[in-house]
Write an enzyme that holds these catalytic residues in place. Structure first.
Site, PDB file in Angstrom:
ATOM      1  N   ASP A 309       9.766  -5.201  -3.049  1.00 39.90           N
ATOM      2  CA  ASP A 309       9.543  -4.650  -1.706  1.00 39.90           C
ATOM      3  C   ASP A 309      10.821  -4.687  -0.884  1.00 39.90           C
ATOM      4  OD1 ASP A 309       9.341  -7.493  -1.747  1.00 39.90           O
ATOM      5  OD2 ASP A 309       8.556  -7.438   0.288  1.00 39.90           O
ATOM      6  N   GLU A 310      10.897  -3.829   0.091  1.00 41.94           N
ATOM      7  CA  GLU A 310      11.917  -3.854   1.144  1.00 41.94           C
ATOM      8  C   GLU A 310      13.336  -3.989   0.594  1.00 41.94           C
ATOM      9  OE1 GLU A 310       9.354  -5.753   4.810  1.00 41.94           O
ATOM     10  OE2 GLU A 310      10.203  -7.144   3.342  1.00 41.94           O
TER      11      GLU A 310
END
Length: 509
Positions: A309-310
């Protein structure tokens, strides 16, 4: 359901039956195999805040607690509980179902001057999803083994089956690995806000895994890759790219009075998305293979979580190639790769399960990324942030917590969602399970975890276990707020420091 107001998650079927209540005392005999009897003593002693002997000896006329195995109850976790003045019998196919029935029995107990009252009732129950999880972030703030054990017990009491440990992030690396000791020597000593950090030795980790397994909970370890990896650079600078410091990150850090991330320096702020591994170096893949291989060896459960993620500091083509290669590596290790739904855009190994962390009303990109896992037939775990991210504030006055997931998350908002209603095109059969998450940017002790998790963890447990929202009158907010309020005495006896939410009429002892 009129038998008792305090059953959470809601069982499939509850019926009042003829007969007087059962009376449970410290000397009530337990008729069961040794493991089941030990589970009964542990669960019911904790629920009553008393040491219950529950001896194995029973006379023919003595009302007893009987735990029996039967092949006609399915799936795993399902059970039948019948209580009357003549005894309580819990039946299930295996130990997991017997434990689930014991946790229901714990919720049925009411104290009296002559012991503990159990109403005359028959309950037939089974879970909706096999995977019912809780994620605990031990990277932003570190929690000792004793606290993790306490969280396992709390999760088990609500019939959860998986503990996802977020073991690494920009702020620290929390698991000792023999192949790369510098990870804990150099990268474990910091936490958000300048806290002391810490790490689990391999013996600690094995202890957590064994303690969880004894409570029918599988540990899912997460090594977040290729972003959220600033801590790796403290131990191995040649593997970490320089932080990508954007104007947005500068503004956020200034608003919070935090230092910006800098290569080679511990990071103690809340910012995300700035870090990445060096994906143009083969040495990085050798490192990742070592880490995941050792982690797979330490972890008996089927899942390894890779984050994903991210990763804003990672070029899109490098991200895609990395996730494709590393998910296949995990599959080749004999484990099921799990990633956050962001990785749905990559050509990940077909076995990879996606974990959706967007909102209950998803944006198009998030929905499409989650659907990619359904198209591969590997499925999704649902963790919508505005419902089951338990680090969100309850309201504007909550001292801990954040509000980025659509503002504060009240208990009612945490309850009033259903897994199949989140993403169009996803049905029950596409859903591996439901997982609540508690990130710890603003939480640094067990009391803080309790206050943020309870009562909202009970709402998440009902979404994972019970029939769909609105399918029966009892599967409703009005019913839940009554039932969860009735758990107040039990939670106090279990020493859970729950949030006394004003939406709920809490029962006294």
């Amino acid at each position: 359901m009129t038998a008792h107001p305090a059953l959470v998650p809601l069982p499939r079927s509850v019926a009042v039956i003829e007969g007087d209540p059962f009376r449970l005392t410290a000397q009530t005999p337990v008729i069961a195999d040794p493991d089941a009897a030990a589970a009964a003593r542990r669960i019911l002693s904790t629920a009553t805040a008393q040491t219950l002997a529950l001896p194995a000896e029973a006379s023919p006329s003595s009302p007893a607690l009987t735990l029996s195995h039967t092949s006609d109850i399915a799936p795993p976790g399902a059970y039948r509980l019948v209580a009357a003045d003549t005894g309580v019998e819990i039946s299930a196919a295996g130990a997991e179902g017997l434990a689930a029935g014991l946790h229901t029995l714990a919720q049925l107990l009411t104290p009296t001057s002559e012991g503990w009252r159990v109403p005359a009732v028959r309950i037939d129950d089974a879970p909706r999803f096999a995977y019912r999880g809780l994620m605990l972030d031990v990277a932003r703030h570190f929690f000792p083994v004793a606290d993790v054990r306490a969280i396992i017990d709390r999760a088990a009491s609500l019939k959860l089956t998986h503990l996802h440990l977020h073991l690494t992030d920009d702020q620290g690396w929390r698991l000792q690995l023999r192949a790369h000791p510098a990870l804990t020597d150099a990268a474990s000593g910091s936490a958000i806000g300048g806290g002391p950090g810490g790490f689990y030795t391999q013996e600690d980790y094995r202890d957590i895994v064994a303690y969880a397994a004894a409570r029918h909970i599988t540990v899912v370890p997460e090594i977040d890759l290729p972003g959220h990896t600033h801590a790796v650079g403290l131990a191995y600078p040649h593997l970490a790219a320089d932080p990508v410091v954007t104007p947005e990150l500068v503004a956020e850090a200034a608003g919070r009075g935090e230092a910006l991330p800098a290569a080679g320096a511990p990071y103690t702020g809340l910012g995300v998305g700035f870090s990445s591994l060096r994906l143009d170096e083969e040495a990085t893949f050798d490192f990742v293979a070592d880490v995941l291989g050792e982690l797979a060896h330490l972890t008996p459960g089927p899942y390894l979580h890779l984050g994903g993620d991210e990763a804003f500091g990672t070029a899109a083509d490098e991200y895609d190639a990395f996730l494709s290669r590393v998910t296949q590596l995990v599959a080749d290790l004999g484990k099921v790769p799990v990633t956050w739904h962001d990785a749905g855009r990559a050509d990940v190994a077909p076995e990879t399960v996606g974990q959706y962390w967007g909102l209950t009303t998803p944006d198009a990109a998030g929905a499409d990324a989650a659907l990619a896992f359904v198209r591969r037939a590997s499925g999704v775990i649902l963790s919508p942030a505005d419902a089951v991210y338990l680090d969100m504030k309850y309201d504007d006055d909550t001292p801990r917590g954040l509000t980025w997931a659509g503002g504060p998350t009240s208990v009612r908002r945490a309850y009033e969602w259903d897994p199949v209603s989140v993403i169009d095109g996803i049905a029950d059969d596409d859903i591996v399970g439901v997982e609540a998450a508690v990130w710890t940017e603003t939480i640094d002790d067990l009391a803080g975890l309790d206050a943020m998790m309870f009562p909202r963890l009970a709402a998440a447990a009902e979404a994972a276990w019970s029939a769909p929202l609105g399918s029966t009158p009892e599967r409703s907010w009005e019913s839940f707020r009554r039932r969860v309020g009735g758990l107040g005495p039990l939670w106090r006896r279990q020493e859970i420091v729950f949030h006394p939410d004003r939406q709920i009429a809490w029962t006294g002892e």
